[in-house]
Motif scaffolding. Sequence first.
Motif, short mmCIF file in Angstrom:
data_model
loop_
_atom_site.label_atom_id
_atom_site.label_comp_id
_atom_site.label_asym_id
_atom_site.label_seq_id
_atom_site.Cartn_x
_atom_site.Cartn_y
_atom_site.Cartn_z
N ASN A 17 51.83 38.34 45.10
CA ASN A 17 50.92 38.39 46.26
C ASN A 17 49.49 38.05 45.90
O ASN A 17 48.57 38.28 46.69
CB ASN A 17 50.98 39.78 46.91
N GLY A 18 49.30 37.52 44.67
CA GLY A 18 47.97 37.12 44.27
C GLY A 18 47.43 37.96 43.13
O GLY A 18 47.88 39.10 42.92
N HIS B 120 52.33 38.62 39.69
CA HIS B 120 51.57 39.07 40.86
C HIS B 120 51.89 38.12 42.01
O HIS B 120 51.09 37.24 42.34
CB HIS B 120 50.08 39.08 40.57
N GLY C 254 45.60 40.49 40.82
CA GLY C 254 45.05 41.81 41.09
C GLY C 254 45.87 42.63 42.06
O GLY C 254 45.61 43.82 42.24
N ARG C 255 46.87 42.01 42.70
CA ARG C 255 47.72 42.76 43.62
C ARG C 255 48.79 43.51 42.84
O ARG C 255 48.85 43.47 41.62
CB ARG C 255 48.37 41.81 44.63
N ASP C 256 49.68 44.20 43.56
CA ASP C 256 50.72 44.99 42.91
C ASP C 256 51.57 44.13 41.99
O ASP C 256 51.88 42.98 42.30
CB ASP C 256 51.62 45.64 43.97
N LYS C 257 51.94 44.72 40.85
CA LYS C 257 52.79 44.00 39.90
C LYS C 257 54.23 43.93 40.41
O LYS C 257 54.73 44.87 41.02
CB LYS C 257 52.79 44.71 38.54
N ARG C 258 54.86 42.82 40.11
CA ARG C 258 56.29 42.66 40.30
C ARG C 258 56.90 42.65 38.91
O ARG C 258 56.74 41.69 38.15
CB ARG C 258 56.59 41.35 41.03
#
Length: 333
Positions: free
Chosen positions: A202-203, A200, A205-209
């Motif tokens: 972007n932090g 994550h 709970g954000r979109d998965k990479r």
Amino acid sequence: MAGYTESTEHPVISSLPLSHLSIEVGHFALKDIARDPRGIRAQLTHIAPLVAAFTESARLRFGRGARISTCYLIDDYFQPELPPADIVPKLLAAAADTGVRIDYLARESGCASATRFAGGEPIGEPVPIAEMVAARIVPDPAPPATGGRAPTAESGWLCNGRRSSEHDPAQAMTDRRYRPPEEFGRREHTIFLDVELWSHPNGPGRDKRWSCAFLAAVWHLLRLGMLRDHGAPVLDPLVWVPDDPAEPWPDEWSDLPAVIRLNPAAQPFAAYQTLSMLPKRYIGIEHAVRVILEHLDLDEDVVARTVADGVADGVTVPDLVSERLSHLLLDGS
């Protein structure tokens, strides 16, 4: 929804045409395709006779009528800044010059999510393929449970055994002696692997990479025809018909289908078995792929359908998808 019937309230698994063998004809960094066409040609020159040899081997195994298709996976997920208009013509020209047939061109981003196309235009919401596969992960239990790290669904990490005592919480370490990691099902000694499936950036709970290893596992499942959305295949390879023949490839990868059928006479994209010709640097990725595939609870109806299709075709299809993969590791990095 495709394949849904009110009478059974279960999706009907639709038939999927299968080749006997799907051959992946190399994998190059997009920057190398863009900047080093001579080097790409040299590598494809080495690959061409190998494709011919494995094609003949498949015909000896399955008969002269064996169905064999070839494919190439474009790394647009991690290198989206290099446009298809610059990359695809150079790759296809190098393949044509060296006699390497590419039946299907796929995008790695399509392993994360795939948009359906109609009339050359994207329609509807993307199918979240990677999320669908992630939902089927079943990690091995590691008794005694210590609670030292969050489960796979939360942490994005998957291993093939029990982690070392360094990962135990402090309150669980009544015995301070170090306990090494342990591979489940090992042959006397352990080869322990801990795989990051996603992050994550972007932090929390954000979109998965998604990781390269996880997308590679999805790629193999697509090539084996093992993924369905409400009973229907999650994607269908499409023939690409450009609006402007003078400029056949767009500037954005998202304007292309997840899998493009380049050869109108190609045998089916999906196959009973895959062969991947990859640089040696991918050996770690493919080890991780095997771990991931062996921890998936795949749709039993899809597995049974594929095995039954194999029987009708005179092909023995292993229940374990990891046993349907083969690799040829190429010299060079």
